[in-house]
Design a protein around this motif. Structure first.
Motif, PDB file in Angstrom:
ATOM      1  N   GLY B 199       6.694  -5.980  -8.367  1.00  0.00           N
ATOM      2  CA  GLY B 199       7.930  -6.126  -7.356  1.00  0.00           C
ATOM      3  C   GLY B 199       8.733  -5.006  -6.916  1.00  0.00           C
ATOM      4  N   MET B 200       8.396  -3.826  -7.857  1.00  0.00           N
ATOM      5  CA  MET B 200       9.249  -2.517  -7.705  1.00  0.00           C
ATOM      6  C   MET B 200       8.515  -1.818  -6.507  1.00  0.00           C
ATOM      7  N   SER B 201       8.625  -2.091  -5.299  1.00  0.00           N
ATOM      8  CA  SER B 201       8.124  -1.295  -4.286  1.00  0.00           C
ATOM      9  C   SER B 201       8.587   0.114  -4.073  1.00  0.00           C
ATOM     10  N   TRP B 202       8.440   0.888  -3.320  1.00  0.00           N
ATOM     11  CA  TRP B 202       8.739   2.334  -3.084  1.00  0.00           C
ATOM     12  C   TRP B 202      10.195   2.208  -2.745  1.00  0.00           C
ATOM     13  N   ASP B 203      10.405   1.172  -1.669  1.00  0.00           N
ATOM     14  CA  ASP B 203      11.840   1.357  -1.271  1.00  0.00           C
ATOM     15  C   ASP B 203      12.935   0.362  -2.273  1.00  0.00           C
ATOM     16  N   ARG B 204      12.390   0.069  -3.582  1.00  0.00           N
ATOM     17  CA  ARG B 204      13.183  -0.602  -4.785  1.00  0.00           C
ATOM     18  C   ARG B 204      13.449   0.533  -5.770  1.00  0.00           C
TER      19      ARG B 204
END
Ligand SMILES: [Cu+2]
Ligand SMILES: [Cu+2]
Lengths: 300, 542
Positions: B199-204
């Motif tokens: 769930g930790m995409s690059w924008d997170r």
């Protein structure tokens, strides 16, 4: 700060002021906002924060406006620099040679000096050479600086607009006595300059040998009064027995004419114990070597 | 820690042995120097770096005492030359370059992305060993051979080739330190790419992690250049090969290009993680989301990329071509824009926050103030004409101390006060921390600001002695160094004392929302019982 002592002072200082004023305004505004927000919105006064993720207009503005400002700063800085590279045709040429740890200046009539002497309001091109390591030729009052690179001559030029005496510093680290590698530029009225240049007025009646020792910067490492510098002092040197290292072997040697001359032309061959082997060899005519040694003999 | 204290302090229902107390294969000191746990390695770095920092700072104070008045004060010229060289090598290569990545990157980065460790724990330990070996070689070079190295941390040729001093050995030490940096960068890049929680995409990704990511690329792409350059210096000294010394047919300006191709980007290795830490501290103490997350990420990447092409601004007086000066000056001004954007974003993040004034925030404020002064003076010397006048004067010394010490230093100690309760499970004395900060900040400005004045007046740097006209700014500067040092000592006293006797800290004393605040303090081995699933961006306060 030095108001108008050379051609470049105004340009450099104005470009400096331009950047400083804009920077100060930004610094004051941003610091004020920072401190103000911290007190205005501290948790006692503002218990619930507003979650603001961004603002496109604001972000575009604070990208574009600083962008324009910095490009202006770049342009001012560049414009103040270009005159430093455009040497006028009628400039007189002086050669400056740097070695550890002194400057010496050579004029086109063969005159040598440990100070740079120039006439007022005359463009002067100083051709910069170094014999050993990097040095830098720096006259703060004129806003000029240039590294002196061994084997790769550089130059600066200026036109001094006030008589007086200004500091010249070596600005590139060059070893133990780097901070002692300083001298002066003397700006004289045209007539005084001519008198000096022809050698009548200011030359004094120094012995030739001492003059040579000064011009070749020997005395920046070897004192004439017995004080301890980087190299052995000249005082009482002649005729004494010294411990030296030759090719890694320690031996004793009497300082006679031949030894002194060899120590100038090939200093690495016998190094006096207790001193670093850092001196560079000097190529000088025999007559000069003789005068130098004669003078050293007189320092008892 | 005693049983009762643990129960009283722990926010979690069942406290588990932390990384400080865990059972390991080895006992005693071996359980530390053979540790592969990222948090223990962070501690190894922390203690070795703080030792080096204190030595470097002490030498700095001695240098200032020497410069307190014209003429010889407490040491001779060659000792002084050796001291400023050692001060530079220690502070640059052993404190600010490893800096925040080695300590806080190692400690919190894996936790922030929800990982149990870095990608290569043993390589991580190897980096620390390379750091220690490099450090030992540099320190040894002071005591063996033909005298302590001089010439500054820049090792400019041909002086560094000709000097009788022990420069070859110091250069080899710096070579090892470089490898340590490369391996850390590589390790972090792989970790950030491969080990983020579901769930930790690059924008997170938290901004500190983003800054380590940008830094990692600089470390692996730029550091090899300095490694090769230092090896060439050693070859030239040993085999008389002509790379840089014109006496053997080399080119001294080539050396400067090679040196700064690394050493300018290295400035961003120092400052980007510092900016990252500030981007964590400000939202937490404002209790609101960061203003312009994407702009901050983009500016980090831009700085890392554009920062490769500005090295020539160290060489305006070197004798390189005028075209090169034009280009390097132009790009240097461009790189100022992303740095400015970050400052605007930080200030905007304070707007309408709910601000909790605590030591980490004070350090962040000090960072922003000194970083702005460092940045603005950077504009002055980025312009060609002014730099001709100011290059190699104390103005430059003032400028880079504002960036590297004011910037990276305040961010480092800010990060330390921020993550301290997480690292040790204890809280320091807040009042004492505030006083230490005040002394530190005051002393810092009194120490470094007068250097701008002396520099504009024309005082060259690396001067053992100076003319009487530079006396007053130097005297003020020296007095500032005493306040600064007092502040540092007080800060360290407070942190060391609180390590054993400070109040037990809850898991989340600052009400932060990044992942490291969701686990117990100090964290356990492998951090998470269960890998978290990330559902939102990093700064969602309620
Ligand atoms: Cu010099
Ligand atoms: Cu740079």
């Amino acid at each position: 700060m030095f108001n108008g002592t050379s051609t470049f002072v105004e340009g450099v200082d104005n470009a400096f002021l331009f950047i400083v004023v804009i920077s100060l305004i930004l610094l004051i505004v941003l610091t004020f906002l920072m401190v103000y927000f911290i007190f205005r919105y501290r948790k006692e006064r503002n218990p619930v924060a507003s979650q603001i993720e961004g603002n496109v207009t604001l972000e575009v503005l604070w990208t574009v406006i600083p962008g324009i400002l910095v490009l202006m700063m770049f342009w001012y800085g560049w414009k103040a620099y270009t005159p430093m590279r455009e040497v006028p045709e009628d400039a007189m040429v002086v050669k400056a040679v740097a070695r550890m740890w002194a400057f010496s200046f050579e004029y086109d009539n063969g005159k040598k000096s440990d100070k740079l002497v120039v006439p007022i309001n005359k463009p002067v091109k100083v051709v910069l050479e170094a014999t050993d390591v990097l040095h830098a030729f720096y006259i703060p009052a004129f806003r000029v600086k240039q590294d002196m690179v061994p084997g790769n001559p550089q130059y600066v030029w200026f036109s001094a607009s006030k008589t007086g005496s200004y500091d010249i510093f070596c600005a590139e680290y060059c070893g133990t006595l780097h901070s002692a590698m300083i001298t002066k530029v003397e700006v004289l009225e045209e007539t005084d300059y001519q008198a000096w240049y022809e050698g009548s007025a200011l030359a004094g009646d120094e012995p030739v040998g001492l003059k040579l020792l000064k011009d070749n910067a020997c005395i920046s490492c070897h004192s004439t009064d017995g004080s301890q510098l980087v190299g052995p002092t000249f005082k009482g040197l002649f005729g004494k027995t010294h411990k030296v290292v030759s090719n890694g072997v320690e031996k004793e040697i009497v300082a006679d004419d031949a030894y002194l001359m060899k120590s100038i032309t090939d200093p690495a061959s016998d190094v006096v114990v207790g001193f670093p082997a850092i001196m560079q060899p000097y190529q000088l005519p025999d007559s000069s070597l003789k005068s130098m040694v004669e003078f050293i003999k007189t320092l008892k | 820690m005693s049983e009762t204290v643990l129960k009283a302090g722990s926010a979690e229902p069942q406290y588990q042995p932390s990384y400080l107390e865990m059972e390991t294969k080895h006992k005693g000191i071996l359980s530390w120097i053979l540790a592969t746990d990222h948090k223990r390695i962070a501690q190894l770095y922390f203690f070795s770096m703080m030792t080096m920092f204190l030595i470097g700072a002490l030498i700095g104070v001695l240098i200032r005492i020497e410069l307190m008045a014209p003429g010889r004060t407490i040491m001779d010229a060659q000792t002084y030359n050796g001291f400023f060289t050692l001060h530079g090598i220690i502070m640059i290569f052993m404190f600010v370059i490893p800096g925040l990545p080695a300590v806080f990157g190692n400690f919190v980065m894996p936790i922030m992305i929800g990982a149990k460790d870095v990608a290569f724990p043993r390589v991580n330990l190897l980096s620390w060993y390379l750091y220690v070996i490099g450090g030992i070689i540099v320190l040894t070079s002071q005591f063996v051979g033909s005298g302590p190295p001089d010439g500054g941390w820049t090792f400019y040729a041909p002086y560094s080739v000709k000097s009788a001093a022990n420069i070859g050995m110091a250069a080899m030490g710096a070579f090892f330190l470089g490898f340590s940096s490369i391996l850390t960068g590589l390790n972090f890049l792989v970790t950030i790419h491969r080990m983020r929680a579901p769930g930790m995409s690059w924008d997170r990704i938290p901004l500190f992690v983003w800054s380590l990511y940008a830094t990692g690329w600089i470390q692996i792409l730029a550091t090899p250049v300095i490694g090769i350059t230092l090896v060439l210096i050693v070859f030239e000294r040993v085999f008389q090969l002509g790379f840089f010394d014109p006496a053997f047919g080399g080119d001294p300006i080539l050396y400067q290009h090679l040196f700064w191709i690394y050493s300018h980007p290295a400035v961003y290795v120092m400052i980007l993680p510092a900016m990252g830490a500030i981007s964590e501290i400000i939202p937490t103490f404002a209790q609101r989301t960061i203003f312009g997350y994407k702009a901050i990420v983009a500016s980090s990447l831009l700085i890392a990329f554009v920062g490769y092409f500005v090295w020539g601004h160290h060489m305006y007086t070197s004798g390189m071509s005028d075209t090169a000066k034009w280009v390097f000056s132009f790009i240097t001004f461009l790189v100022a824009i992303p740095s400015a954007i970050k400052v605007f974003n930080w200030v905007a993040t304070l707007y309408k926050g709910s601000i909790n004034i605590q030591p980490p925030l004070l350090y962040a404020v000090a960072f922003m103030f000194t970083f702005m002064i460092g940045g603005f003076t950077g504009l002055i010397i980025g312009a060609v004409a002014q730099d001709i006048h100011l290059h190699d004067t104390t103005f430059i010394v003032g400028h880079f101390h504002y960036i590297v010490f004011g910037g990276t230093g305040f961010a480092f100690f800010g990060a330390l006060h921020y993550w301290y309760p997480k690292m040790y499970g204890r809280m320091y004395n807040i009042k004492l921390a505030n006083i230490a900060w005040g002394l530190f900040f005051f002393g810092f400005n009194v120490l470094y600001f007068p250097m701008f004045v002396a520099g504009y007046m024309g005082m060259p740097r690396r001067y053992f002695d100076y003319l009487p006209e530079f006396y007053i700014p130097n005297l003020i500067s020296t007095m500032g160094s005493w306040f600064l040092y007092a502040g540092i000592i007080l800060m360290i006293y407070n942190l060391v004392k609180s390590r054993k006797t400070g109040a037990i800290a809850p898991a989340n004393p600052w009400h932060g929302v990044t992942l490291e605040w969701s686990i117990q303090s100090p964290p356990t081995y492998e951090n998470f019982d269960e890998i978290p699933v990330v559902k939102d961006g990093p700064y969602k306060f309620k």
